[in-house]
Enzyme design. Structure first.
Site, PDB file in Angstrom:
ATOM      1  N   CYS A  23     130.105  64.388  15.605  1.00 21.84           N
ATOM      2  CA  CYS A  23     129.130  65.151  14.824  1.00 21.84           C
ATOM      3  C   CYS A  23     128.334  64.263  13.875  1.00 21.84           C
ATOM      4  O   CYS A  23     127.379  64.728  13.251  1.00 21.84           O
ATOM      5  CB  CYS A  23     129.833  66.263  14.053  1.00 21.84           C
ATOM      6  N   LYS A  26     124.580  64.112  14.519  1.00 22.58           N
ATOM      7  CA  LYS A  26     123.681  65.220  14.199  1.00 22.58           C
ATOM      8  C   LYS A  26     122.441  64.726  13.458  1.00 22.58           C
ATOM      9  O   LYS A  26     122.505  63.815  12.632  1.00 22.58           O
ATOM     10  CB  LYS A  26     124.409  66.265  13.337  1.00 22.58           C
ATOM     11  N   ASP A  56     123.515  79.564  10.392  1.00 21.62           N
ATOM     12  CA  ASP A  56     124.916  79.891  10.639  1.00 21.62           C
ATOM     13  C   ASP A  56     125.440  79.113  11.836  1.00 21.62           C
ATOM     14  O   ASP A  56     124.719  78.349  12.478  1.00 21.62           O
ATOM     15  CB  ASP A  56     125.085  81.398  10.838  1.00 21.62           C
ATOM     16  N   ASP A  74     127.245  73.071  21.434  1.00 21.06           N
ATOM     17  CA  ASP A  74     127.481  71.854  20.661  1.00 21.06           C
ATOM     18  C   ASP A  74     127.833  70.731  21.626  1.00 21.06           C
ATOM     19  O   ASP A  74     128.590  70.942  22.572  1.00 21.06           O
ATOM     20  CB  ASP A  74     128.620  72.056  19.661  1.00 21.06           C
ATOM     21  N   ASP A  97     132.791  77.147  16.769  1.00 20.10           N
ATOM     22  CA  ASP A  97     131.731  77.992  16.210  1.00 20.10           C
ATOM     23  C   ASP A  97     131.991  79.477  16.456  1.00 20.10           C
ATOM     24  O   ASP A  97     131.585  80.328  15.657  1.00 20.10           O
ATOM     25  CB  ASP A  97     130.374  77.607  16.806  1.00 20.10           C
ATOM     26  N   HIS A 146     125.865  71.955  33.469  1.00 18.17           N
ATOM     27  CA  HIS A 146     124.678  71.228  33.913  1.00 18.17           C
ATOM     28  C   HIS A 146     124.847  69.768  33.520  1.00 18.17           C
ATOM     29  O   HIS A 146     125.389  69.453  32.455  1.00 18.17           O
ATOM     30  CB  HIS A 146     123.418  71.803  33.271  1.00 18.17           C
ATOM     31  N   ASP A 233     132.472  76.691   9.603  1.00 17.75           N
ATOM     32  CA  ASP A 233     133.267  75.497   9.886  1.00 17.75           C
ATOM     33  C   ASP A 233     132.580  74.275   9.300  1.00 17.75           C
ATOM     34  O   ASP A 233     131.369  74.237   9.115  1.00 17.75           O
ATOM     35  CB  ASP A 233     133.576  75.333  11.373  1.00 17.75           C
TER      36      ASP A 233
END
Length: 352
Positions: A23, A26, A56, A74, A97, A146, A233
């Protein structure tokens, strides 16, 4: 780090094929705000209960008066070298999530980007199997996906969940007087950066991995406590960033007890060795103006980007004992890290 079905050559280390990790990849909150500022006319759907407006964890669509569908996605680049473990962490993070909204996951599809001329397909197969393992632990099928040829490895999920609308929890509905609880310790960014910098001791390699592979299933039960007013989270924007989203959405100020914030074992030791991810600095640059004056030590902890981090819970004083009992029953240390109040300062977060 895992019981991978295939042994890889020592020369293959997934983190060496990506410029970011987990993460921490990001896009910063400041840049993301620019990207999401659409120039198109506003289009609304009365059944879309949760969308982009509140930043959110997932979108929620009302199916009928009782049930909603949760949709989220994600994905990120490798945060560990082992492919099976990478896939498991990425999937666990994506599924989180759903739990952060108070819902139950029902299905997932995979998202895979793979440098097919650099890494064998067999390695990608292990990544997908790691994702499949996390889905099995959550009780759902990895139903499809995919894939594309990409310059760096990328893996994640798009996850669908369902929720009883009476249990729906959002990140912008906290109330003044709420207490704040965190279900996982902070420090994942520090420890994974130690690995990337080749400073992580072998005996410490399990610490962050175990935390990242832990599903936030408790979120579904937490959401059934009526006095839990907000839930989210803690991931790439760090504890401070996700707490700010909670504060700004509800127009409140958080009083955060810094010394009470739980930390992963050895996180402070690796922080002392300079293991601070780039995402920490990007996070602070994006939202530091809403924080009090922080020492470098405080910045490194509060802005540390988490991957598959824990849940941040805002609970009323009346329901606090019920939450503590639930956390105890799940062997989660029930540590109150602060409270939410009506704003008295310009900063959205103050320390005490």
């Amino acid at each position: 780090m895992s019981d991978s079905p295939v042994t890889l050559p020592e020369s293959i280390k997934l983190t060496e094929y990506s410029h970011g990790a987990g993460c921490g990849c990001k896009i910063s909150p400041k840049v993301l705000s620019t990207i999401l500022a659409s120039q198109l006319p506003v289009f609304t759907d009365p059944n879309l209960l949760v969308g982009n407006q509140s930043r959110d964890d997932a979108a929620v669509y009302k199916l009928n008066d009782d049930i909603g569908i949760i949709s989220t996605t994600d994905f990120f680049m490798p945060i560990v070298d082992d492919p099976f473990t990478f896939g498991r962490i990425a999937a666990t993070n994506a599924i989180s999530d759903i739990y952060a909204m108070g819902g139950t996951p029902i299905m997932a599809i995979a998202i895979l980007g793979w440098p097919i001329n650099k890494l064998p397909a067999e390695v990608a197969q292990q990544v997908v199997d790691g994702g499949r393992q996390a889905c099995m632990e959550a009780g759902i099928m990895l139903a499809g996906g995919h894939s594309i040829d990409a310059p760096e490895p990328i893996f994640g999920l798009a996850v669908t969940g369902q929720i009883a609308l009476t249990d729906l929890k959002q990140n912008d509905t906290a109330k003044a007087g709420d207490r704040l609880y965190l279900t996982k310790p902070i420090g994942i960014g520090i420890l994974t950066t130690a690995q990337k910098q080749k400073k992580l001791q072998d005996e410490d390699s399990h610490i962050a991995v175990n935390a990242m592979c832990q599903l936030n299933t408790i979120g579904t039960t937490i959401a059934k406590i009526s006095g839990v007013n907000a839930l989210t989270d803690v991931t790439g924007f760090g504890l401070a960033g996700h707490l700010l989203e909670m504060c700004q959405g509800a127009k409140l100020t958080a009083k955060l007890k810094f010394d009470a914030v739980p930390l992963l074992p050895r996180a402070l030791d690796y922080l002392a060795l300079g293991c601070v991810p780039g995402g920490t600095h990007r996070n602070y640059d994006s939202y530091g103006e809403h924080l009090p004056e922080l020492s470098e030590h405080q910045k490194a902890i509060l802005c540390d980007p988490q991957t598959s981090g824990g849940l941040l819970v805002a609970v009323s004083a009346e329901a606090e004992a019920e939450l503590i009992a639930l956390l105890d029953a799940h062997h989660i240390a029930p540590i109150c890290i602060g409270s939410l109040e009506t704003p008295t300062t310009e900063a959205n977060v103050v320390l005490y």
